[in-house]
Every structure is written in C-alpha cells, then in structure tokens.
Scaffold this active site. Structure first.
Site, PDB file in Angstrom:
ATOM      1  N   ARG A  56      82.985 166.107  16.716  1.00 33.90           N
ATOM      2  CA  ARG A  56      81.576 166.480  16.606  1.00 33.90           C
ATOM      3  C   ARG A  56      81.284 167.881  17.146  1.00 33.90           C
ATOM      4  NH1 ARG A  56      82.125 161.119  17.473  1.00 33.90           N
ATOM      5  NH2 ARG A  56      80.875 159.742  16.122  1.00 33.90           N
TER       6      ARG A  56
ATOM      7  N   HIS B 236      83.411 165.801  11.761  1.00 36.89           N
ATOM      8  CA  HIS B 236      84.585 165.933  10.886  1.00 36.89           C
ATOM      9  C   HIS B 236      84.355 166.887   9.714  1.00 36.89           C
ATOM     10  CE1 HIS B 236      86.509 163.048  13.314  1.00 36.89           C
ATOM     11  NE2 HIS B 236      86.094 161.945  12.722  1.00 36.89           N
TER      12      HIS B 236
ATOM     13  N   HIS C   9      93.029 161.257  10.337  1.00 29.89           N
ATOM     14  CA  HIS C   9      92.229 160.113  10.763  1.00 29.89           C
ATOM     15  C   HIS C   9      92.816 158.798  10.251  1.00 29.89           C
ATOM     16  CE1 HIS C   9      88.820 157.783  12.065  1.00 29.89           C
ATOM     17  NE2 HIS C   9      88.129 158.846  12.400  1.00 29.89           N
TER      18      HIS C   9
ATOM     19  N   ASP D 165      85.339 155.436  21.925  1.00 25.46           N
ATOM     20  CA  ASP D 165      85.247 156.516  20.939  1.00 25.46           C
ATOM     21  C   ASP D 165      85.157 157.817  21.726  1.00 25.46           C
ATOM     22  OD1 ASP D 165      85.099 157.954  18.637  1.00 25.46           O
ATOM     23  OD2 ASP D 165      83.140 157.196  17.987  1.00 25.46           O
TER      24      ASP D 165
ATOM     25  N   GLU E  85      93.579 160.038  17.365  1.00 27.75           N
ATOM     26  CA  GLU E  85      93.507 161.342  16.720  1.00 27.75           C
ATOM     27  C   GLU E  85      93.847 162.450  17.707  1.00 27.75           C
ATOM     28  OE1 GLU E  85      89.541 161.404  14.481  1.00 27.75           O
ATOM     29  OE2 GLU E  85      89.488 159.583  15.716  1.00 27.75           O
TER      30      GLU E  85
END
Length: 389
Positions: free
Chosen positions: A121, A146, A217, A289, A355
């Site tokens: 982000r 992304h 991803h 996350d 990731e």
C-alpha cells in the site's frame, strides 16, 4: 474447507506444455504423473486468449524430481505448483484457476500474480519525489494497493521459455501508468531448479526517477489446494520486529518488537494459535496482514525469511530473499466467492501469502528502506521458495 478432495483431485495430473518462445502456440505434449499422485488437469487451450490485443498462454516448468510449476503470462501468474509430500505423492500447493477467464473474473485479483509497480500500500495514493507530488490510482479505500486499479496482475506480459525449467516475462510499464513516473522496463525470470527451488529474479530500469517494489502474490496451502484451513500450518518468521498499521493498513512509521505479542513467530508456531487474540493490530488486519522486518539470517547466500510446514502433507517451504521485509497475509478476505481449478472454493483462511518485498508506504516513510530507482541504475532482487519434506 468443509469438503474432501474431489475425484478430479485424486486422479493423475495432466499438464499441457506450452511452446517455448511463442505466446501464440501451445505444444500438445502432455506429461502424466504416476497414479498415486494428487493433481488435476490443466487444459492449455483455456489459457489461450487475447486480452488488450496480446495473446495469453500456459507455460510449464519441470525439474528432475517431478516438481512442476504452471504459469500464465496474464498477470505473470503462478497457476499451479506440484510438490512431493512426505510420501512422495505430488501435491498442488498453490491455489489458482483452470483458465485465464477464471483469473479475469475472480473477485480476488491477486492469485499467483506478479505485483507492481509497487507491491503493498501507498497512503492516500500520493507520494513526493524531488519536491513533485504524484497522485496514483486508488483502489483500496483511500489508498493505492499493489500498483493501482490496473496493476501488473491485469496486464499480458511478453513471455519466452528458453528451456524446460525457465520462463522469462517482460513488460514495459509506461510513464504515468497508474500515476507512476518513468517508463519502467521490467523483467522477471521464474526458474525451477533440481534442488526443488522456485526462484524469482526481478530486474527493472527507468528513464525517470520513480519508485519500485516488485513481488509475487502466490497463495499457498502446503496440504494442497482444497484441503481446508491453513491455521494448523506451522510458521517460523526470522524477524524480531514487525510494522504496526492503522485501520487502513498503512504503517504507523515505526517498527516494534514481536516479543510478547501475537506476531511472535521467532520459534515455530501454528498460525491459528493466536490469530483470534484480542489485539488491535489483528483487528485492523482481520488477522495477519503485516510486514515483518527480517533479521538478516542467512541461507542460500540470501536472507532466510521464513519456514512454513504443512501439518497434513509434511511439506516444508523455506523462503529466502534479498528484500528487507516479508508481508504475511493469512487469507482473511477470502470469502468463498471463487472456484479453484480442482473444484474447491476460496474459503476463509484456506490459503496464505508470504510476500517478499520492501515495506508498505515506503515512499512516504523516510525511516524505511528506500524504494527509489534512478535512471541509469538497475533494480535487481531475487527470492527463492525452497521445498523439502
């Protein structure tokens, strides 16, 4: 998931092999594993489509141990990854779809995709370079996620396959695409080694100062696509700190110790052990996350980022990278809206992502490692997912 494997998943794997160096043709050569393998059929014709005037296709990589990786150049996506489990049976550890249309129509656009120009982000879709403010396309509330509304997951990459274990993808991201400055020439080389390593080598150059943060991803379930929750997977992340975020998942600008928090994966821990703990950071992300700040623990000449083990399959995946961070996402926004290639749906927390990347919102965070790329310089980074049992 609340279902067992379908008969298709119990059948032998048939994989169509695409022609080398030509995105417009596909070989009819088929490879079949032994009858004890867990797999499914991938029909190469379902990956042959024209999008934005460019042709898509299916590409298969193999190694001497019967590992197989399937890619499509639509979004530079990893479609399938067959890995031998503790008994030698092949398990597809990467959830994905059995056609290009499946990826196009998915409510989750990132399955297996090569991500850019900026992974993760950027706050409020804005950043400043040399005193000039750039405004990006926003696609995650007020933020850019992304790469924006048409990130690299939506483009058709130029593909060539020089041999049976290597796929080269390239893309020209034009100046001001999604608001990012500079014509960025991007190349990603995916290779499958005989040491059961899926290697990802990224490279980029620009003609104007810009920011770059490339990643992949892929979603993983080491017990196999459609095998249920990942909460009993055992995870170890080689990081003493992580990056707390606000309610929109933008970093607060500081890194804090994982010790005595649900983010402590310094020692091997089941993912579900603390995921439902009362914690404002878990509330913000609806689970994990978050970016983990890697310690620099070495392995394969790179940073050893994480080790993941499937509780049913015994498959172990070690992640190595040259990046400073690892975004661990526990599949919190999976909503059973998409049907995978084996027939199962993308149920809540039935896959996860690890990731490798620079930190979220780095262009706006002066204390974070820089993601600026200048003309005349080469962005270059590698990541390896190594499998064992």
């Amino acid at each position: 998931m609340k279902r067992s494997l379908t008969p298709i998943l119990a059948a032998a794997l048939l994989l169509s092999i695409s022609a080398c160096n030509d995105t417009s043709k596909s070989s009819v050569d088929m490879a079949q594993t032994d009858s004890t393998s867990t797999g499914l059929q991938l029909d190469s014709t379902k990956f042959q489509k024209e999008i934005d005037g460019k042709k898509t296709n299916l590409y298969i990589l193999k190694n001497k141990n019967n590992m197989q990786a399937a890619f499509t150049n639509y979004g530079g996506r990893l479609v399938s990854l067959l890995v031998p489990d503790s008994t030698g049976k092949l398990v597809d550890v990467v959830p994905g779809f059995g056609s290009v249309d499946g990826f196009v129509q998915s409510t989750e656009p990132y399955f297996g995709a090569t991500i850019g120009r900026y992974g993760n982000r950027i706050a409020k879709g804005k950043f400043t370079l040399d005193g000039k403010e750039y405004t990006l396309a926003t696609n995650n509330g007020q933020n850019t996620l992304h790469g924006g509304k048409k990130g690299y997951q939506y483009v058709v990459w130029d593909a060539k396959q020089p041999n049976g274990h290597t796929l080269e993808l390239s893309y020209l991201s034009k100046d001001m695409e999604e608001g990012f400055p500079g014509n960025l020439n991007v190349k990603v080389i995916y290779s499958l080694t005989d040491d059961n390593e899926l290697k990802m080598d990224y490279e980029a150059t620009t003609d104007k100062k810009t920011v770059v943060n490339l990643t992949n991803h892929a979603y993983f379930n080491l017990n196999g696509e459609g095998s249920g929750s990942i909460l009993n997977h055992v995870l170890q992340i080689y990081a003493d700190q992580y990056t707390p975020v606000d309610t929109t998942l933008i970093p607060l600008g500081k890194n804090v110790p994982v010790a005595s928090t649900p983010f402590d994966f310094i020692n091997p821990t089941t993912i579900g052990k603390r995921i439902d703990a009362v914690n404002e950071q878990l509330t913000a992300g609806k689970g994990y996350d978050h970016n983990f700040v890697l310690n620099g623990t070495k392995g394969l000449g790179m940073i050893h980022a994480a080790t993941l083990k499937g509780d049913k399959s015994g498959i172990v995946m070690d992640v190595y990278t040259e990046e400073p961070g690892l975004q661990f996402y526990s599949g919190n926004f999976m909503q059973s809206k998409n049907k995978f290639k084996g027939g199962a749906t993308d149920d809540f927390r039935t896959a996860l992502a690890l990731e490798t990347q620079h930190f979220p919102d780095s262009p706006n965070q002066p204390n974070f490692p820089s993601t600026v790329l200048n003309p005349g310089k080469v962005y270059k980074t590698s990541t390896v997912y190594k499998f064992s049992k």
